[in-house]
Enzyme design. Structure first.
Site, short mmCIF file in Angstrom:
data_model
loop_
_atom_site.label_atom_id
_atom_site.label_comp_id
_atom_site.label_asym_id
_atom_site.label_seq_id
_atom_site.Cartn_x
_atom_site.Cartn_y
_atom_site.Cartn_z
NE ARG A 177 68.89 7.77 57.90
CZ ARG A 177 69.46 6.72 58.76
NH1 ARG A 177 70.99 6.77 58.49
NH2 ARG A 177 68.81 5.72 59.46
CE1 TYR A 195 70.38 32.57 51.47
CE2 TYR A 195 71.13 30.57 52.43
CZ TYR A 195 69.97 31.68 52.12
OH TYR A 195 68.72 31.20 52.49
CG ASP A 219 78.09 28.47 47.98
OD1 ASP A 219 77.92 28.11 46.74
OD2 ASP A 219 77.33 28.71 49.10
CE LYS A 254 69.18 29.47 45.83
NZ LYS A 254 68.91 28.46 46.79
O1 P1T Z 1 68.59 27.47 49.97
P1 P1T Z 1 69.31 26.16 50.17
O2 P1T Z 1 69.34 25.25 49.01
O3 P1T Z 1 69.60 25.74 51.35
O4 P1T Z 1 70.75 26.88 49.70
C1 P1T Z 1 71.56 27.83 50.61
C2 P1T Z 1 72.50 28.65 49.61
C3 P1T Z 1 73.73 28.36 49.54
N1 P1T Z 1 74.83 29.18 49.01
C4 P1T Z 1 74.23 30.19 48.32
C5 P1T Z 1 75.01 30.77 47.68
C6 P1T Z 1 73.02 30.59 48.36
O5 P1T Z 1 72.61 31.54 47.30
C7 P1T Z 1 71.94 29.75 48.99
C8 P1T Z 1 70.56 29.94 48.78
N2 P1T Z 1 70.28 31.09 48.32
C9 P1T Z 1 69.01 31.78 48.24
C10 P1T Z 1 67.93 31.12 48.59
C11 P1T Z 1 69.11 33.36 47.69
O6 P1T Z 1 67.91 33.75 47.36
O7 P1T Z 1 70.14 33.96 47.86
#
Ligand code: P1T
Length: 390
Positions: A53, A105, A177, A202
């Site tokens: 961790r 998001y 972000d 992503k």
């Molecule tokens: O899903 P996660 O890995 O927890 O990430 C969150 C997140 C943060 N910032 C942006 C710009 C994002 O697009 C996302 C996650 N977005 C999706 C799952 C979506 O389909 O838009």
């Protein structure tokens, strides 16, 4: 890679940074060290790692690689983008305020509005593209600016340099972000941002087989705090997921070039199509922030948002008719995806608020993959025909 990262271009760093063939066996690919704990020669004197961790060799390689490709000095990997966001928000204390762009998001909105607000951390959501909006949102309690650009799902582009200059004058850190652009297309730390955040789920991983997140900074004091919080909160990724992201990131540059080329072509065709009311793509000259996108980004990205003529019923018919694009949340993978933000990824944002910022019921979001662009166009074309009832 042993030499200093600033001697190499992005594509070289993406393949090598943070990874050195093992002196023991020469393995070229980073080993996956699954061990949760590490033997110590004496109590309290670990060789390098004590507990996975707190730190793990495979995760450390990923963290070095991500730091190098974002131009940072410290990187931190997390179990999801949301875990990265939430860990970063723990640098704040009750009474502090966040200023956040009005289009983010849905999960980020939910964290700020439904999780942090009850703990005494308030967020003001503002359209950072409006002149003077940021200046008037500042108050004495503002401790963080959250900037998503391009935004999800409206693909607005905000001026990172302008925001960071205003924030620096007030001593407030700025988080960008960078998920939608990816480090291949945008370098927020070079434009003055304090921290870059990623959902590595992503583009960074790029193959839709990992959920992960990251934070990268050049600010050593903040890095210390993040290191502490990463360990204390413990929302860390598994070594195997770190390995997959390290593998994915190697092709980020080549993948992004294809995403951009195909998205540009599809956006042009969609814009010229009468069955589509409006297309949003930062790479199109008609995009309101196109000039800024050209300055700030190295390509318009792989995401397109469009309003299908005929509102939600037509959008639903369109999505149900797609054959190559999968109807699914998420984005940034090699495969093309389509979704309805109002019903899916942004359902946690109240409808009135969505409509107020232009996120209508007919909005469809496309993540353009690396398939043959003519197959993608043929798919969109036949689905638009069905949406129009032809
Ligand atoms: O899903 P996660 O890995 O927890 O990430 C969150 C997140 C943060 N910032 C942006 C710009 C994002 O697009 C996302 C996650 N977005 C999706 C799952 C979506 O389909 O838009």
């Amino acid at each position: 890679m042993s030499a200093s990262p600033d001697r190499y271009a992005f594509d070289t760093l993406a393949v090598h940074a943070g990874q050195t063939p093992s002196p023991e066996h020469g393995a070229v690919m980073e080993p996956v060290v699954l061990s949760s704990t590490f033997a110590q020669p004496e109590p309290g004197r670990p060789l390098r790692y004590d507990y996975s961790r707190s730190g793990n060799p495979t995760r450390a390689a990923l963290e070095r690689c991500l730091a190098a490709i974002e131009g940072g000095t410290s990187g931190f990997a997390f179990a999801s983008g949301s875990a990265a966001t939430y860990t970063l928000l723990h640098t704040l204390t009750p009474g502090d305020r966040v200023i956040c762009g009005d289009d983010v998001y849905g999960g980020t909105f939910r964290l700020l509005d439904k999780v942090c607000r009850p703990h005494g951390i308030e967020t003001t959501f503002v359209d950072l593209g409006q002149p003077g909006a940021l200046e008037s949102a500042f108050d004495a309690r503002t401790r963080l600016i959250w900037l998503e650009t391009p935004t999800n799902p409206l693909l607005k582009v905000f001026d990172i340099r302008q925001v960071t200059e205003l924030a620096r004058a007030r001593g407030v850190p700025v988080v960008v972000d960078n998920t939608f652009a990816s480090p291949a297309l945008q370098s927020p730390l070079e434009l003055g941002a304090t921290v870059v955040m990623h959902s590595t789920t992503k583009y960074v991983n790029g193959h839709s087989d990992v959920v992960g997140g990251a934070l990268i900074t050049r600010d050593e004091a903040l890095a210390e705090r993040l290191r502490f919080l990463q360990n204390a909160i413990g929302a860390v990724p598994s070594p195997f997921d770190c390995y997959l992201v390290l593998r994915g990131v190697k092709t980020l540059g080549v993948r992004m070039a294809r995403h951009v080329a195909s998205a540009t072509e599809l956006a042009r065709r969609l814009e010229a199509d009468r069955r589509v009311e409006r297309v949003r793509y930062p790479g199109l000259p008609s995009h309101p922030d196109h000039a800024l996108a050209l300055r700030q980004m190295r390509g318009g990205g792989g995401m397109i948002s469009l309003d299908v003529a005929g509102g939600e019923p037509a959008a639903r018919r369109f999505l149900a008719s797609l054959r190559v694009f999968a109807l699914a949340e998420s984005l940034g993978g090699v495969e093309s995806l389509a979704e309805h933000p109002g019903i899916m990824t942004h359902a946690s944002i109240p409808r009135e608020r969505r409509l107020a910022i232009g996120l209508g019921d007919g909005l469809v979001r496309l993540s353009v993959g690396v398939e043959a662009v003519e197959d993608l166009w043929a798919d969109l074309d036949q689905a638009l025909a069905r949406a129009a009832g032809l």
